[in-house]
Design a protein around this motif. Structure first.
Motif, PDB file in Angstrom:
ATOM      1  N   GLY A 160       0.800  -1.217   0.000  1.00 17.40           N
ATOM      2  CA  GLY A 160       0.000   0.000   0.000  1.00 17.40           C
ATOM      3  C   GLY A 160       0.833   1.268   0.000  1.00 17.40           C
ATOM      4  N   GLY A 161       2.136   1.154  -0.170  1.00 17.75           N
ATOM      5  CA  GLY A 161       3.012   2.323  -0.156  1.00 17.75           C
ATOM      6  C   GLY A 161       2.724   3.296  -1.281  1.00 17.75           C
ATOM      7  N   CYS A 162       2.114   2.790  -2.350  1.00 17.91           N
ATOM      8  CA  CYS A 162       1.806   3.645  -3.493  1.00 17.91           C
ATOM      9  C   CYS A 162       0.526   4.427  -3.260  1.00 17.91           C
ATOM     10  CB  CYS A 162       1.647   2.779  -4.741  1.00 17.91           C
ATOM     11  SG  CYS A 162       0.491   1.414  -4.480  1.00 17.91           S
ATOM     12  N   GLY A 163      -0.230   4.042  -2.240  1.00 15.74           N
ATOM     13  CA  GLY A 163      -1.491   4.715  -1.985  1.00 15.74           C
ATOM     14  C   GLY A 163      -2.677   3.983  -2.592  1.00 15.74           C
TER      15      GLY A 163
ATOM     16  N   VAL B 274       7.091  -0.901  14.133  1.00 18.05           N
ATOM     17  CA  VAL B 274       7.661  -2.222  13.879  1.00 18.05           C
ATOM     18  C   VAL B 274       6.584  -3.140  13.340  1.00 18.05           C
ATOM     19  CG1 VAL B 274       8.822  -4.179  14.927  1.00 18.05           C
ATOM     20  CG2 VAL B 274       9.324  -1.873  15.725  1.00 18.05           C
ATOM     21  N   GLU B 275       5.405  -3.031  13.934  1.00 16.76           N
ATOM     22  CA  GLU B 275       4.323  -3.893  13.498  1.00 16.76           C
ATOM     23  C   GLU B 275       3.817  -3.504  12.118  1.00 16.76           C
ATOM     24  OE1 GLU B 275       0.791  -4.812  16.187  1.00 16.76           O
ATOM     25  OE2 GLU B 275       2.602  -5.577  17.146  1.00 16.76           O
ATOM     26  N   ALA B 276       3.885  -2.216  11.813  1.00 14.60           N
ATOM     27  CA  ALA B 276       3.355  -1.758  10.528  1.00 14.60           C
ATOM     28  C   ALA B 276       4.256  -2.183   9.372  1.00 14.60           C
ATOM     29  CB  ALA B 276       3.209  -0.241  10.541  1.00 14.60           C
ATOM     30  N   CYS B 277       5.533  -2.427   9.670  1.00 15.39           N
ATOM     31  CA  CYS B 277       6.484  -2.674   8.592  1.00 15.39           C
ATOM     32  C   CYS B 277       6.327  -4.083   8.020  1.00 15.39           C
ATOM     33  CB  CYS B 277       7.911  -2.491   9.103  1.00 15.39           C
ATOM     34  SG  CYS B 277       9.115  -2.629   7.786  1.00 15.39           S
ATOM     35  N   ASP B 278       6.125  -4.149   6.724  1.00 16.50           N
ATOM     36  CA  ASP B 278       5.985  -5.446   6.054  1.00 16.50           C
ATOM     37  C   ASP B 278       7.331  -6.014   5.629  1.00 16.50           C
ATOM     38  OD1 ASP B 278       3.306  -5.535   6.249  1.00 16.50           O
ATOM     39  OD2 ASP B 278       2.902  -4.607   4.311  1.00 16.50           O
TER      40      ASP B 278
ATOM     41  N   ALA C 234      10.744   2.474   1.830  1.00 15.93           N
ATOM     42  CA  ALA C 234      10.084   3.778   1.863  1.00 15.93           C
ATOM     43  C   ALA C 234       8.612   3.669   1.498  1.00 15.93           C
ATOM     44  CB  ALA C 234      10.790   4.765   0.936  1.00 15.93           C
ATOM     45  N   CYS C 235       7.948   2.669   2.030  1.00 16.51           N
ATOM     46  CA  CYS C 235       6.534   2.463   1.678  1.00 16.51           C
ATOM     47  C   CYS C 235       5.616   3.363   2.485  1.00 16.51           C
ATOM     48  CB  CYS C 235       6.139   1.007   1.890  1.00 16.51           C
ATOM     49  SG  CYS C 235       6.037   0.533   3.620  1.00 16.51           S
ATOM     50  N   ASN C 236       6.160   4.065   3.458  1.00 16.50           N
ATOM     51  CA  ASN C 236       5.392   5.058   4.208  1.00 16.50           C
ATOM     52  C   ASN C 236       4.519   4.475   5.316  1.00 16.50           C
ATOM     53  OD1 ASN C 236       5.273   7.845   4.316  1.00 16.50           O
ATOM     54  ND2 ASN C 236       3.187   7.893   3.513  1.00 16.50           N
ATOM     55  N   ALA C 237       4.520   3.160   5.478  1.00 13.84           N
ATOM     56  CA  ALA C 237       3.613   2.553   6.466  1.00 13.84           C
ATOM     57  C   ALA C 237       3.938   3.022   7.878  1.00 13.84           C
ATOM     58  CB  ALA C 237       3.702   1.030   6.396  1.00 13.84           C
ATOM     59  N   CYS C 238       5.221   3.049   8.220  1.00 15.56           N
ATOM     60  CA  CYS C 238       5.590   3.458   9.572  1.00 15.56           C
ATOM     61  C   CYS C 238       5.313   4.938   9.792  1.00 15.56           C
ATOM     62  CB  CYS C 238       7.061   3.138   9.838  1.00 15.56           C
ATOM     63  SG  CYS C 238       8.183   3.754   8.582  1.00 15.56           S
ATOM     64  N   VAL C 239       5.491   5.725   8.738  1.00 17.20           N
ATOM     65  CA  VAL C 239       5.257   7.167   8.854  1.00 17.20           C
ATOM     66  C   VAL C 239       3.798   7.423   9.185  1.00 17.20           C
ATOM     67  CG1 VAL C 239       5.358   9.351   7.623  1.00 17.20           C
ATOM     68  CG2 VAL C 239       7.082   7.614   7.191  1.00 17.20           C
TER      69      VAL C 239
END
Lengths: 321, 443, 335
Positions: free
Chosen positions: A53-56, A152-156, A178-183
């Motif tokens: 889902g990093g692309c949105g 940590v949990e969000a990171c795939d 840089a998928c942005n999930a942690c951000v």
């Protein structure tokens, strides 16, 4: 004879059933056929398939569909696949895609227990988002990392881990896409995506505290106190000071490291630079600055040449060292 | 049979330790920290600046809209600074910090103890005075009172309900107010009745406060239209919707307001503030705070100026006990645990509950065993275990369909859960996200 | 100044004294009368089966938790003990020890831990174990020793059939019910006290009801599910009995024999695998009752309570989703 009959009937009835069902399936498949652009499949195969889902978009296929429908690919980027994937996808679609620089997540907090005293104790589900709904955190710094590891949990991609000693997350650069999930998941907005930089060298303000200097320093030894020294020393206008917090624009930063030395609280962090050897090594940064100054006018005109230039710079840097 | 609400509810240990102790006046604090926003709604705007001299009762922050409330200086002195300070909710908010010099009141405020029974003000005057005095619901919800009293066109109300249930364990501030300021409550109630043009008022009091019920029943004979109704002890009876259901057997529709079924609910403390505002011109600058806890030396009820740090109130009752684990602003069921005692008393601080270390620790959460206790105690008829699961899966739309916004956050589900699952923590998270979605949809 | 760090958590800051452990041990206490009855009628064998069942359940759960899940020790919550007791209650007293161990492995390993442990299992673990044993070892699982009052000698007792099996056998042979009842070695009063062939725990209706009342009083179970099961069984068999008393047994016979009491009061009311709201409990209970009678009267097995409960367990998530508690202030439909 009897056995033969049984076998015969079995064969006949089963194959008959098979034919009938196949016919039904065929009719249904024809009747409800969904005409899909074959390029979607092609692009889908190119994509990493992580569905992060990093692309949105919802998963890789959703992204592929969006790419096929889009007129221009400027707003699309697969952070995991990177430029190569985007180029390949663009060539399938017969379109152009601008190159983007690789990014990496950085954690902008250094408030380990030794720097930042805990003033209260949180008791509840071990999740940053829930703690952030309860109160501003277990230290005097209301902006700091809560340390419960939602990122940590969000990171795939297994790219971020809690350091058990500092209670802070650490990004493993090689894995970070840089998928942005942690951000997105960080309730205190501590994690930021920054350009990876040449040779993965980065300089950033590792603090997000917007309090005035006094309370900030009191809460945490390594907080940005908004003194503005770094802003003055920066020759490239890369540093801005807003709400008592300095921020380094990674597009403008030339990695000269002057601000790192200047910062009175060590809130500015440098990553992946060769270790300084105290006095003798003080020369390289100014040298670098000069060469970079020369390259500066070119930067605005041509990005690619800037990259080359910078590469040369850092190469020369190393040879000198 | 005593009246109560029919569905759900729990009965935690009451522990009303300070019920027998009269209300004491706190000495003036050396410094007050007045949060600009002490109410629900639009934040107020500070109208003083650093160095300004203020008197007790001077307006220092002006309401920032209709659903907003004024704030007044609780002491006289000099504004030291306006800065972000930690409030009871655990977040830094703008506060006006005033160094106390003396206690010189603004002109026109009647500081005597004389009881003024005659009501001269018209209903509009009453409403305006309430708005000017910055009165908000003192039960803890801190909703601006004048908004509640402004009945929109097309709606009509027939009952004023005064909330004296005080269903929170430990807290006794309302109980003492009822015993010591009975007349003020009844006059305040009459003012509210006049402001809304209603002829009937009911004061609902839980049956563990028999002395208050008796006392108020006796003096209520002097006032027209006010009825005292004893209630069975049941948490969360002090919730608006539950109280109306218990008293009038009417149900506030899901997503609606008490107004929709012809009621306005006010806390007993609020009625006293209304009395003081209208009859004595006194803005809301002090309130009764119950400081209590099993290890507190002398639990008692204190009248404190708004902005007094909690630590001073705790000193007044014998200091923070050695084994303190938790300091809660409010009662144990709905109060907020604070991270420091430097935060100030605000209009919504009904009490300070101090827990020792053993009481403070939450049980270790284990798997839900689907015992359905959370369902049976939920006064709203929600399924807390289910809401928690959806919230954990971040399916906010489904959460909205499951009526999460009807949750009154009473905490009965977490209270009763045998597996110690922090149900309400997750439901709150869900509510916060859903309300954000609803807000963005409206835009 | 207090140097202690204050603890911060969300409200509520108090909780009642209940715990999962307490609930489990309350159920265990409620099972004591039935256990005593089983010892009274089956002697040391009853204790032997109990000990093996409980010990193997605990061991299996401990091993899975320790080596497979690598989680905390969950034995103290008491659920493994409870599963062990219920498993033992559902088998004949002369069952070989290795079958009990297999049953325990299935009950805890497959029935509970494979779903993630206590609270996540869709089916009652003890019943999963029991049904597995019943299907895998039909001979051992259906040879019931005759009851012998306070016989503590560990001899191989004579075996005999349960009343339900006698009834099934008789009806299938075309004998009229009245004749079967007359030839039956035990009577209604015996079924109530427990003097009949059967599994350890199911024999004494009286002891089970006493425990059930205790559970209702302690608010561990609600009365809805058992009532729904009893009611539906009584109604269904009553109708059948009225139609033809010679080919269908009377309701009292159906209620008192077999595992109805044990199933309805202790197994069907298992919190984890039963519905949440009373409305759902009624549907669930009626479903169990109807399926039980269907299996008993027309099915291949003489007894069907275990199967009925397991089948209805499967419907519980559906029931939970469709049966909602009434929402406060829900908008009433315009009439």
């Amino acid at each position: 004879m009897n056995n033969m009959e049984i076998i015969l009937y079995t064969l006949l009835s089963l194959s008959g059933l098979g034919i009938i069902l196949a016919l039904i399936l065929y009719v249904v498949a024809q009747r409800f056929k969904v005409v899909e652009d074959p390029r979607i499949d092609e692009i889908d195969e190119l994509l990493p398939g992580a569905n992060c889902g990093g692309c949105g978009y919802p998963g890789c296929r959703g992204f592929a569909e969006a790419l096929v429908q889009a007129d221009s690919l400027d707003d699309f980027y697969c952070p995991v696949g990177g430029n190569e994937t985007m180029k390949a996808a663009a060539s399938i679609l017969g379109k152009e895609v601008a190159e983007k620089e690789k990014q990496v997540a950085v954690v902008r907090c250094q408030g380990s227990p030794e720097h930042r005293k805990k003033t209260s104790e949180y008791d509840g589900p071990q999740s940053c988002i829930l703690e952030s709904k309860t109160y501003s955190g277990d230290s005097d710094c209301p902006y700091a990392c809560l340390g419960l590891g939602d990122c940590v949990e969000a990171c795939d991609f297994d790219a971020i881990h809690m350091n058990p000693e500092t209670h802070l997350p650490e990004v493993i650069e090689a894995n970070c896409t840089a998928c942005n999930a942690c951000v997105e998941v960080c309730p205190h907005d501590i994690i930021e995506l920054r350009n990876a930089g040449k040779k993965s060298r980065r300089i950033y303000v590792s603090c997000v505290n917007e309090d005035k200097g006094g309370p900030a320093k009191k809460a945490c030894d390594v907080a940005c106190i908004g003194c503005g020294k770094c802003v003055k020393v920066c020759a490239f206008d890369a540093i801005t000071l807003e709400n008592n917090l300095a921020y380094i624009d990674y597009e403008k930063c030339k990695l000269c490291r002057k601000c790192v030395d200047e910062c009175p609280t060590n809130a500015i962090v440098e990553v992946n630079f060769p270790p300084k050897k105290k006095k003798t090594e003080k020369k390289p940064p100014p040298d670098k600055k000069e060469t970079e100054k020369k390259s500066q006018p070119k930067d605005n005109t041509n990005q690619a040449s800037e990259n080359e230039q910078e590469q040369q710079n850092s190469n020369s840097d190393e040879t000198k060292a | 049979m005593l009246k109560t609400f029919p569905k759900g509810g729990v009965h935690p240990e009451e522990n009303k330790l300070s019920a027998g102790n009269g209300i004491k006046k706190m000495p003036l604090p050396k410094q007050v920290i007045v949060p600009v926003s002490q109410h629900i709604g639009a934040p107020a705007q500070a109208v003083v600046k650093r160095g300004d001299k203020v008197k007790t009762g001077t307006l220092i922050a002006k309401a920032g809209g209709f659903v907003s409330s004024n704030a007044h200086s609780p002491v006289s002195g000099k504004v030291k600074k306006i800065d972000n300070m930690m409030d009871a909710a655990g977040f830094k908010k703008p506060c006006i910090i005033i160094d106390t010099e003396e206690d010189e009141w603004e002109e026109g405020i009647d500081t005597s103890n004389d009881l003024i029974k005659d009501i001269n003000a018209t209903s509009d005057e009453i409403r305006n005075k309430i708005a000017d005095a910055g009165i908000v619901g003192l039960g803890g919800a801190t909703f601006p009172t004048h908004v509640k009293l402004s009945i929109p066109d097309g709606k009509s109300i027939d009952h004023i309900i005064i909330n004296g249930a005080e269903c929170e364990p430990y807290l006794t501030s309302d109980h003492r107010v009822m015993l010591e300021k009975g007349h003020q409550i009844l006059i305040g109630t009459q003012l509210l009745m006049k402001a809304t043009g209603v002829s009937k008022a009911i004061i609902g009091i839980e049956n563990n406060k028999r002395d208050a019920i008796e006392f108020l029943t006796n003096i209520a004979k002097e006032y027209d239209g006010i009825h005292i109704q004893p209630l069975k002890v049941q948490y969360p009876q002090g919730g608006e919707k539950q109280l109306i259901k218990a008293l009038l057997n009417r149900e506030v529709p899901s997503g609606g307001l008490p107004l929709d079924i012809g009621c306005v609910v006010q806390n007993v403390g609020t009625t006293v503030a209304v009395y003081e505002a209208v009859q004595k011109n006194k803005p809301l600058i002090e309130r009764v705070v119950c400081v209590t806890g099993k290890s507190v030396k002398e639990p008692c009820n204190l009248v404190a100026r708004i902005g007094t740090p909690l630590s001073e109130l705790i000193e007044e009752v014998g200091g923070l006990p050695e084994d303190t684990g938790k300091v809660i602003s409010g009662g144990p069921m709905m109060g907020k645990a604070v991270s420091t005692t430097d935060i100030p008393v605000t209009k919504g601080t009904s009490g300070i509950t101090i827990f020792n270390k053993i009481e403070s620790k939450r049980g270790v959460a284990t798997n839900c065993i689907r015992c359905a206790r959370c369902l049976s105690v939920c006064p709203v008829g929600l399924e807390p275990y289910h809401l928690k699961n959806i919230s954990e899966n971040e399916d906010w739309e489904m959460l909205e369909q499951e009526h999460v916004m009807d949750c009154i956050e009473c905490g009965s589900c977490s209270y009763t859960c045998p597996a110690n699952v922090p149900l309400l923590d997750y439901v709150r998270l869900g509510k916060a996200n859903v309300s954000q979605i609803i807000r963005s949809r409206k835009k | 100044m207090n140097t202690n760090k204050l603890i911060v958590s969300q409200s509520p800051h108090v909780s009642d004294k209940n715990s999962v452990q307490k609930i489990m041990y309350t159920v265990l206490i409620a099972l004591i009368p039935a256990f005593l009855v089983s010892v009274y009628f089956f002697g040391l064998d009853a204790i032997r089966v109990q000990v093996i069942a409980i010990a193997s359940c605990i061991l299996v759960e401990w091993a899975i938790q320790k080596f497979l899940i690598k989680g905390n020790n969950t034995i103290p919550d008491g659920s493994a003990i409870l599963t062990g007791v219920l498993l033992a209650f559902n088998v004949p007293s002369n069952l070989p020890w290795w079958i009990i161990v297999i049953g325990a492995i299935v009950a805890i390993g497959i029935g509970k831990m494979s779903f993630g442990g206590l609270g996540k299992n869709p089916f009652n673990p003890a019943l999963v174990g029991r049904v597995f044993m019943l299907i895998s070892f039909p001979v051992q699982m259906t040879s019931w020793p005759k009851v012998q009052v306070l016989n503590f000698a560990m001899t191989d007792a004579e075996t005999g059939a349960t009343p339900l099996a006698i009834m099934k056998e008789g009806i299938s042979n075309g004998e009229p019910v009245s004749q079967i009842m007359n030839s039956m070695p035990t009577s209604y009063a015996d079924w109530l006290t427990g003097e009949m062939g059967g599994s350890l725990g199911e024999i004494s209706a009286l002891a089970l009801i006493i425990g059930g009342i205790y559970l209702v009083w302690k608010k561990v179970i609600t009365i809805h599910t058992p009532l729904a099961i009893f009611g539906s069984i009584a109604l269904f068999t009553g109708i059948l009995y009225l139609i033809d008393p010679q080919s269908f047994a009377d309701p009292a016979f159906h209620l008192l024999t077999g595992g109805v009491m044990l199933g309805a009061i202790y197994m069907a009311t298992d919190m984890v695998t039963s519905p949440m709201v009373p409305k759902g409990m009624w549907i669930y209970g009626i479903g169990i009752g109807v399926i039980t009678v269907l299996i008993r009267v027309w099915g291949a097995y003489p007894e069907g309570v275990s199967f009925a409960i397991l089948i209805m367990n499967a419907f519980v998530p559906l029931i939970n989703r469709s049966m909602k508690p009434k929402l406060f202030g829900e908008k009433k439909k315009e009439k």
